[in-house]
Design an enzyme around this catalytic site. Structure first.
Site, short mmCIF file in Angstrom:
data_model
loop_
_atom_site.label_atom_id
_atom_site.label_comp_id
_atom_site.label_asym_id
_atom_site.label_seq_id
_atom_site.Cartn_x
_atom_site.Cartn_y
_atom_site.Cartn_z
N TYR A 79 0.83 -1.21 0.00
CA TYR A 79 0.00 0.00 0.00
C TYR A 79 0.87 1.26 0.00
O TYR A 79 0.75 2.11 -0.89
CB TYR A 79 -0.92 -0.01 1.21
CG TYR A 79 -1.88 1.15 1.27
CD1 TYR A 79 -2.89 1.29 0.32
CD2 TYR A 79 -1.77 2.12 2.26
CE1 TYR A 79 -3.77 2.36 0.37
CE2 TYR A 79 -2.65 3.19 2.32
CZ TYR A 79 -3.65 3.31 1.38
OH TYR A 79 -4.52 4.38 1.41
N LYS A 81 1.55 3.55 -3.23
CA LYS A 81 1.18 4.96 -3.32
C LYS A 81 2.39 5.83 -3.66
O LYS A 81 2.27 6.84 -4.37
CB LYS A 81 0.57 5.43 -1.99
CG LYS A 81 -0.80 4.83 -1.69
CD LYS A 81 -1.87 5.36 -2.62
CE LYS A 81 -3.26 4.91 -2.19
NZ LYS A 81 -4.33 5.44 -3.07
#
Length: 311
Positions: free
Chosen positions: A143, A147
């Site tokens: 994650y 990002k």
């Protein structure tokens, strides 16, 4: 305006769509419901200016739009940890597809990044020039590193194609449309307190988070989208930093529950402190949060109680 919202059935996406419809925009919502919930958009399905497309953004899509709000990605460890490879693909391939769509339409695009890009921060509070203290080999890497590479892709598209790209680094957000089982700390604690179950706290519970009510975040996203800045901007509430223990105790009291706090082994990748510096948001957007944690929790508890009790 005719806007495309990816991840529109999610917690933040559905709150954003509600506001954009209220502002008389036409909305195309894309979601494949890997973590989004149809309940969140059920009230929009008969709206004449709302269209739902069940689609995986890792696959190319061609739509005419005046602007893209790119929020698609599981945002809770419970969901992105189930399929970390898919999460990485959503962040890179999905963002690539949306950037290409924005380039084709010559439209602005806002990318929902995260405070997770700062990792387990060594500075406090975190500002936008801080590069983070990150680890590519932990359970949250898909994650936070996803990002980070998506942000890098956005910056390259801006430099090479001179596109209008906004990056919102979103800190812990809560409010209505959270699902009782979504794995985030406030929804977990409220649900457990309502059901009179133990509230499980990682480690000693002294780690902190700064909690921003969703209505404040939506205000900020709209201001950022309509602004002239292309700088990454922290969006969160630095005034509402609490330890996990404090949040657990506050929720138990507000729910009037007899639930107990139970400490469990802390996860190795658990960030210890998380608080945004929002000087840029104040300066460039003239924005700062208005909702206190007490008011925000009251609305959140009311919503989750209704969902849990099927009212």
């Amino acid at each position: 305006m005719r806007y495309l919202v990816t991840g529109g059935a999610g917690f933040i996406g559905s709150n954003l769509i509600k506001r954009l419809l209220e502002e008389k925009h036409s909305i195309i919502c894309i979601d494949n419901f890997s973590s989004g919930n149809r309940l969140n958009i059920s009230n929009f399905l008969t709206h004449p200016e709302f269209k739902l497309i069940d689609h995986d953004i890792t696959q190319v899509i061609d739509i005419e739009t005046d602007g893209i709000w790119h929020l698609a990605c599981p945002a809770s460890p419970k969901y992105y940890g189930r399929n970390p490879i898919e999460t990485s693909k959503i962040n890179f391939i999905g963002t690539y597809n949306l950037l290409e769509l924005a380039r084709k339409n010559k439209s602005p695009i806002i990318f929902a990044s995260t405070s997770e890009i700062y990792g387990n921060p060594e500075v406090h509070p975190q500002n936008e020039i801080y590069n983070g203290s990150v680890n590519t080999n932990d359970s949250r890497s898909c994650y936070k590193e996803g990002k980070r590479i998506a942000e890098s892709l956005c910056f390259d598209y801006k430099r090479i194609h001179n596109m209008n790209i906004k990056i919102a680094r979103i800190f812990n957000t809560y409010g209505p449309n959270m699902m009782p089982d979504d794995g985030r700390v406030i929804s977990n604690f409220v649900t457990s307190a309502i059901l009179k179950k133990p509230l499980f706290v990682n480690g000693d519970g002294n780690q902190t988070r700064s909690f921003c009510y969703v209505e404040d975040l939506i205000d900020a996203l709209i201001l950022l989208f309509n602004s002239s800045t292309n700088d990454p901007i922290n969006l969160g509430n630095p005034k509402e930093e609490y330890s996990i223990n404090q949040i657990a105790e506050k929720i138990i009291k507000k729910v009037n529950s007899n639930s107990k706090i139970q400490n469990i082994n802390i996860k190795l990748d658990e960030p210890l402190r998380r608080k945004p510096c929002i000087k840029k948001a104040k300066l460039l957007l003239n924005w700062e949060p208005k909702y206190t944690i007490d008011i925000g929790l009251d609305y959140t508890i009311k919503y989750l109680r209704k969902i849990i009790n099927n009212e």
